[in-house]
Each structure stands twice: as C-alpha cells, then as structure tokens.
Write a protein that holds these residues in place. Structure first.
Motif, PDB file in Angstrom:
ATOM      1  N   LYS A 169     -61.775  62.419 -37.523  1.00 21.51           N
ATOM      2  CA  LYS A 169     -61.107  63.679 -37.186  1.00 21.51           C
ATOM      3  C   LYS A 169     -60.329  63.311 -35.615  1.00 21.51           C
ATOM      4  O   LYS A 169     -58.897  64.144 -34.881  1.00 21.51           O
ATOM      5  CB  LYS A 169     -62.517  64.933 -36.281  1.00 21.51           C
ATOM      6  CG  LYS A 169     -61.574  66.595 -35.324  1.00 21.51           C
ATOM      7  CD  LYS A 169     -62.487  66.845 -35.214  1.00 21.51           C
ATOM      8  CE  LYS A 169     -61.639  68.381 -34.944  1.00 21.51           C
ATOM      9  NZ  LYS A 169     -60.972  69.565 -35.602  1.00 21.51           N
ATOM     10  N   PHE A 170     -60.276  62.064 -34.587  1.00 19.41           N
ATOM     11  CA  PHE A 170     -60.389  61.526 -32.902  1.00 19.41           C
ATOM     12  C   PHE A 170     -59.593  60.408 -33.544  1.00 19.41           C
ATOM     13  O   PHE A 170     -58.590  60.283 -32.628  1.00 19.41           O
ATOM     14  CB  PHE A 170     -61.389  62.250 -31.620  1.00 19.41           C
ATOM     15  CG  PHE A 170     -61.628  63.347 -32.053  1.00 19.41           C
ATOM     16  CD1 PHE A 170     -61.486  64.152 -31.376  1.00 19.41           C
ATOM     17  CD2 PHE A 170     -63.285  63.350 -32.713  1.00 19.41           C
ATOM     18  CE1 PHE A 170     -61.468  65.594 -31.093  1.00 19.41           C
ATOM     19  CE2 PHE A 170     -63.264  65.142 -32.221  1.00 19.41           C
ATOM     20  CZ  PHE A 170     -63.130  65.870 -31.654  1.00 19.41           C
TER      21      PHE A 170
ATOM     22  N   ARG B 166     -58.465  62.532 -46.521  1.00 22.97           N
ATOM     23  CA  ARG B 166     -58.173  62.625 -48.219  1.00 22.97           C
ATOM     24  C   ARG B 166     -59.228  61.397 -49.286  1.00 22.97           C
ATOM     25  O   ARG B 166     -59.544  61.808 -49.859  1.00 22.97           O
ATOM     26  CB  ARG B 166     -56.697  62.650 -48.592  1.00 22.97           C
ATOM     27  CG  ARG B 166     -56.736  63.194 -50.288  1.00 22.97           C
ATOM     28  CD  ARG B 166     -55.080  63.064 -49.935  1.00 22.97           C
ATOM     29  NE  ARG B 166     -54.408  63.581 -49.250  1.00 22.97           N
ATOM     30  CZ  ARG B 166     -54.599  65.340 -49.448  1.00 22.97           C
ATOM     31  NH1 ARG B 166     -54.728  65.563 -50.273  1.00 22.97           N
ATOM     32  NH2 ARG B 166     -53.865  65.869 -48.125  1.00 22.97           N
ATOM     33  N   THR B 167     -58.918  60.318 -48.924  1.00 20.97           N
ATOM     34  CA  THR B 167     -60.082  59.189 -49.301  1.00 20.97           C
ATOM     35  C   THR B 167     -61.493  59.809 -49.286  1.00 20.97           C
ATOM     36  O   THR B 167     -61.880  59.558 -50.368  1.00 20.97           O
ATOM     37  CB  THR B 167     -59.449  57.806 -49.514  1.00 20.97           C
ATOM     38  OG1 THR B 167     -57.996  57.729 -49.169  1.00 20.97           O
ATOM     39  CG2 THR B 167     -60.161  57.163 -49.564  1.00 20.97           C
ATOM     40  N   PHE B 168     -61.659  60.617 -48.590  1.00 19.08           N
ATOM     41  CA  PHE B 168     -63.362  60.218 -48.082  1.00 19.08           C
ATOM     42  C   PHE B 168     -63.635  61.821 -48.587  1.00 19.08           C
ATOM     43  O   PHE B 168     -64.679  61.680 -48.781  1.00 19.08           O
ATOM     44  CB  PHE B 168     -63.488  60.910 -46.570  1.00 19.08           C
ATOM     45  CG  PHE B 168     -64.898  60.810 -45.925  1.00 19.08           C
ATOM     46  CD1 PHE B 168     -65.782  59.634 -46.208  1.00 19.08           C
ATOM     47  CD2 PHE B 168     -65.820  61.675 -46.045  1.00 19.08           C
ATOM     48  CE1 PHE B 168     -67.333  59.792 -45.877  1.00 19.08           C
ATOM     49  CE2 PHE B 168     -67.426  61.254 -45.942  1.00 19.08           C
ATOM     50  CZ  PHE B 168     -67.111  60.782 -45.319  1.00 19.08           C
ATOM     51  N   TYR B 169     -62.731  62.593 -48.926  1.00 21.29           N
ATOM     52  CA  TYR B 169     -63.026  64.025 -49.739  1.00 21.29           C
ATOM     53  C   TYR B 169     -63.332  63.821 -51.202  1.00 21.29           C
ATOM     54  O   TYR B 169     -64.392  63.837 -51.541  1.00 21.29           O
ATOM     55  CB  TYR B 169     -61.970  64.742 -49.453  1.00 21.29           C
ATOM     56  CG  TYR B 169     -62.382  66.098 -50.485  1.00 21.29           C
ATOM     57  CD1 TYR B 169     -62.635  67.294 -49.101  1.00 21.29           C
ATOM     58  CD2 TYR B 169     -61.451  66.299 -51.483  1.00 21.29           C
ATOM     59  CE1 TYR B 169     -62.632  67.917 -50.638  1.00 21.29           C
ATOM     60  CE2 TYR B 169     -61.736  67.346 -52.394  1.00 21.29           C
ATOM     61  CZ  TYR B 169     -62.548  67.977 -51.806  1.00 21.29           C
ATOM     62  OH  TYR B 169     -62.275  70.004 -52.352  1.00 21.29           O
TER      63      TYR B 169
ATOM     64  N   ARG C 294     -65.342  71.815 -44.837  1.00 20.18           N
ATOM     65  CA  ARG C 294     -65.071  73.243 -43.584  1.00 20.18           C
ATOM     66  C   ARG C 294     -63.531  72.798 -43.005  1.00 20.18           C
ATOM     67  O   ARG C 294     -63.698  71.551 -42.405  1.00 20.18           O
ATOM     68  CB  ARG C 294     -65.390  73.146 -42.581  1.00 20.18           C
ATOM     69  CG  ARG C 294     -67.608  73.391 -42.548  1.00 20.18           C
ATOM     70  CD  ARG C 294     -67.722  74.303 -43.248  1.00 20.18           C
ATOM     71  NE  ARG C 294     -68.452  75.352 -43.565  1.00 20.18           N
ATOM     72  CZ  ARG C 294     -69.425  75.801 -44.297  1.00 20.18           C
ATOM     73  NH1 ARG C 294     -69.092  76.182 -45.293  1.00 20.18           N
ATOM     74  NH2 ARG C 294     -70.696  76.098 -43.654  1.00 20.18           N
ATOM     75  N   GLY C 295     -62.435  73.623 -44.058  1.00 18.43           N
ATOM     76  CA  GLY C 295     -61.348  72.683 -43.729  1.00 18.43           C
ATOM     77  C   GLY C 295     -61.069  71.405 -44.213  1.00 18.43           C
ATOM     78  O   GLY C 295     -61.571  70.650 -45.356  1.00 18.43           O
ATOM     79  N   ASN C 296     -60.041  70.907 -43.562  1.00 14.23           N
ATOM     80  CA  ASN C 296     -58.987  69.478 -43.490  1.00 14.23           C
ATOM     81  C   ASN C 296     -59.403  68.586 -42.804  1.00 14.23           C
ATOM     82  O   ASN C 296     -58.455  67.619 -42.735  1.00 14.23           O
ATOM     83  CB  ASN C 296     -57.610  69.709 -44.181  1.00 14.23           C
ATOM     84  CG  ASN C 296     -56.475  70.491 -43.267  1.00 14.23           C
ATOM     85  OD1 ASN C 296     -57.008  70.746 -42.204  1.00 14.23           O
ATOM     86  ND2 ASN C 296     -55.485  71.114 -44.197  1.00 14.23           N
ATOM     87  N   LYS C 297     -59.613  68.736 -41.652  1.00 11.83           N
ATOM     88  CA  LYS C 297     -60.241  67.828 -40.411  1.00 11.83           C
ATOM     89  C   LYS C 297     -61.540  67.137 -40.960  1.00 11.83           C
ATOM     90  O   LYS C 297     -61.214  66.646 -39.654  1.00 11.83           O
ATOM     91  CB  LYS C 297     -59.868  69.089 -39.328  1.00 11.83           C
ATOM     92  CG  LYS C 297     -58.740  69.196 -39.097  1.00 11.83           C
ATOM     93  CD  LYS C 297     -58.258  69.971 -37.786  1.00 11.83           C
ATOM     94  CE  LYS C 297     -57.330  70.426 -37.478  1.00 11.83           C
ATOM     95  NZ  LYS C 297     -56.680  71.533 -36.495  1.00 11.83           N
ATOM     96  N   GLY C 298     -62.628  66.734 -41.582  1.00 13.61           N
ATOM     97  CA  GLY C 298     -63.610  66.598 -41.847  1.00 13.61           C
ATOM     98  C   GLY C 298     -64.874  67.117 -41.546  1.00 13.61           C
ATOM     99  O   GLY C 298     -65.710  66.318 -41.912  1.00 13.61           O
TER     100      GLY C 298
END
Length: 398
Positions: free
Chosen positions: A143-144, A151-154, A166-170
């Motif tokens: 995130k920071f 995207r890869t981790f998802y 939760r959302g697209n920030k991790g």
C-alpha cells in the motif's frame, strides 16, 4: 515412569502446536501435509487418538461430559431429520465443521494445571502478534511502498478461500483475523501497550465492520471486568462506543471503495427466507442438517440463524447453555486467576457477537476458542481459593 513423563510432555507440546495452528491458519486449508490432507485434519486425527488414550486411563471431567452429551443429542436429531427428508447432499459440509466439537475432551485432558493455562495463553498471544506483524509488513509493502503489485498478488491469491480483498489497495479480510481482537485482550492484560497498538493497527487495516464492533465491545467488557464500575459508567461506555461507531462510519472508514449494501441485503433476504419456512415442528428441532434456503443452500452469514434453521430452539439452547456455563465458571474463579479467566470469557462473548456477521461459532476457527474458554474457566473455577497459599501454582486441577 520416566517414559510416561516424556509421553505426557510430548502430548503437551503437541497441544500447544495444535492451538498455534488454530490461531494462525484460519479455516485450516492453508497448510497441506500430503494431497488433500491438511495439517488441521492431521492434528484432529492425532488429537482423537490422544483423547482415546486418556479416556482409557481416567474419567472425563463431568462438566465436559454433560456438554458433550448435549452436543451428541442435538447433532443426532439434525442428522436424523436430514436422513428422513432425503436431503443428504450437503450433510457432510455441516457435520465436517461441527465435528470439531469432539475436541472438547481433548482440550479438557490437556489443560491439567495452571502452567498449561499460562502456556496456552502465551501461545495465543505470540501467535496473534506474529499474525499482526506479518499483515502490517504486507500492508506497508503493497500500500505504501509499492514493492508488491496488487494485481499480481490478487491473481495469486484469488483461489484461496480464506482471503477476501477490500478494494484495490491491498487491504484484506482473512478468516484468522478473528483472533486479532482476542489477542489484543491478552496483550493489554500483560500491559504491553506497544504490541497492543500494533494489533489494533492491524485490526483497522482489515477494514471489516464486524472486527471493529467486537474490538470495541471486548475492550469495553475488559475495562468493566478490571474495574469497579457503576451503572452510569457502563451506560457512558455504551454511548461512547456507539458514537465512535457512528463517527467512523460517517468518515467512511468502514468502506474501501466497496459496495457493502449488497451483502447487507443478502443477510436480510436470508433471514426472510428462514422465517418463511418456520413450522411448529421446525421451531423446536429445525429442518435438519444439509437444509439451506434458496439464497444460502449450505451456510449462512449469521451463525445463529443457520443453527435455528437446521436445529431449531434445541440447537440454539446448546450454544446458549455453553456460553452460560462459561460465564458461571468465570464467576467462581478465584480472584487471583480472575484476570486471565476474564480474557477467555470476554473473547468468547466477542466470538458470539461476531457470529452475527460471519459463521465463526459453528466452525473450528471460533469454536476452538469457545471450547478452550469452557475448559480454562471450568478448570480455574475448580481451584480451592483457600488452598492457594499452600499449593503450588502448577498443582493439578480437575
């Protein structure tokens, strides 16, 4: 005699590893030993063998035996109704989770003295701290800092049923995060406020409303348990907690670019479909295992709603009586052990409340801590307070 001591020592070490896996591994599907055999399944089978060994050598604790018989009775009714209705497709999914209740005698045999209670508490405490640190490091990196590509981790994690982003920030929901709120209580009791802050920070980044609610609830109950408070103070704490929830919700801290209304609407629809199917008989004994509703054919978000639908008021009585006995045992715990017993009792209340949002109570994640709380509070309540001055802290408790 020496070999016997080594054997019991091995059992104790296994029990602590058993508890550690329960805390860290969520639904138990993360670590596979071989093929479809998970570490939790292996631990379960070994625990049953150890329980059989102890049953052959000594009597079971009477309180444990009573709860276990009540569980067997209600479960047999649920299975019978399922077989009569010839609706056995989802029977195994229900029984598989509830069968973890059979770990109650194993826990009762393992928690033999105060030293074991302290060892279990320490295992839970440090397992939760490890979980929180790993999650916070992950949040920093994804995130920071941006070292991890979301995207890869998802894509890598999308097949893992224990994780929900939760959302697209991790930020993510992990089933094992239930223990963050419980571990927070253990660290606060130890007055380790830096570690407590780390866990509290991890709870925030779960972005999960249910975890926020039970954290506030458990902290409030812990304050009440540790202080002599008046009815006015309790009322103030309730109002203050409610205001905090309103402010957090108003600021949008519960949501991460995610539509929660669909989930809430689904819960309401599930409740409506359950109530529509109530009959005079199902009100008492339910519809049986394997029987869901159109929108939730197997499990429901609200654990108590699912218990009521499948096992009726008899099923709800089992889980209500279990909580009642934990509270009663807690009241009879000697003052010197009240502090540690309060953490188990309050953690159990938190799991019951969280089960209104997610079905933790009826699966090993939440059930394990509830059963452990029953055993710990029961054993501590059986200590004679008058003998504490003359008995060793590691004296056996039955």
């Amino acid at each position: 005699m020496k070999s016997s001591k080594n054997r019991f020592s091995f059992f104790s070490v296994f029990f602590l590893l058993f508890v550690m896996e329960l805390v860290l591994c969520g639904s138990g599907q993360i670590i596979h030993v071989v093929g479809g055999l998970t570490l939790r399944m292996l631990n379960y089978l070994l625990a049953l063998c150890i329980t059989s060994f102890y049953i052959c050598r000594k009597h079971m604790n009477k309180d444990t035996g009573k709860i276990l018989m009540l569980f067997v009775f209600t479960t047999c009714i649920g299975i019978s109704l399922c077989l009569i209705s010839d609706n056995t497709v989802n029977l195994f999914d229900d029984i598989k989770q509830l069968s973890f209740f059979l770990m109650l005698p194993f826990m009762s045999y393992m928690v033999k003295n105060i030293d074991m209670v302290n060892a279990v508490s320490k295992t839970i405490r440090y397992s939760v701290l490890l979980m929180a640190i790993i999650y916070l490091v992950y949040i920093i990196l994804i995130k920071f800092v941006g070292v991890i590509d979301f995207r890869t981790f998802y894509i890598l994690m999308e097949d893992e049923g224990d994780f929900l982003f939760r959302g697209n920030k991790g930020e993510m929901f992990y089933k094992g995060f239930l223990y963050l709120a419980i571990g927070l209580l253990f660290w606060i009791k130890e007055r380790k406020y830096f570690y407590s802050f780390l866990i509290l920070l991890a709870i925030y980044y779960t972005m999960t409303r249910g975890f926020y609610v039970i954290t506030i609830l458990c902290l409030g109950l812990l304050y009440i348990a540790c202080h002599k408070v008046t009815s006015g103070t309790i009322f103030f704490l309730l109002i203050f907690s409610f205001c905090v929830l309103l402010v957090v919700n108003y600021l949008g801290l519960f949501d991460v670019s995610e539509n929660r209304e669909d989930g809430d609407a689904l819960r309401v629809l599930t409740m409506q479909q359950v109530f529509e199917r109530i009959t005079p008989l199902s009100l008492i004994i339910g519809h049986g295992f394997g029987c869901g509703v159109p929108v939730r054919t197997i499990h429901m978000e609200n654990a108590f709603l699912e218990i009521f639908h499948k096992q009726g008021l008899i099923g709800l009585f089992l889980w209500s009586y279990l909580l009642y006995k934990i509270v009663v045992f807690y009241k009879h715990v000697p003052f010197i052990y009240k502090s540690i017993a309060s953490v188990y009792m309050i953690g159990t209340v938190g799991i019951y409340v969280q089960s209104l949002f997610n079905p933790y109570l009826t699966n090993p994640i939440g059930m394990s801590f509830v059963l452990l709380s029953f055993v710990v509070c029961n054993k501590l309540s059986n200590i004679n307070e008058d003998s504490l001055c003359t008995c060793s802290l590691s004296a056996k408790i039955v």
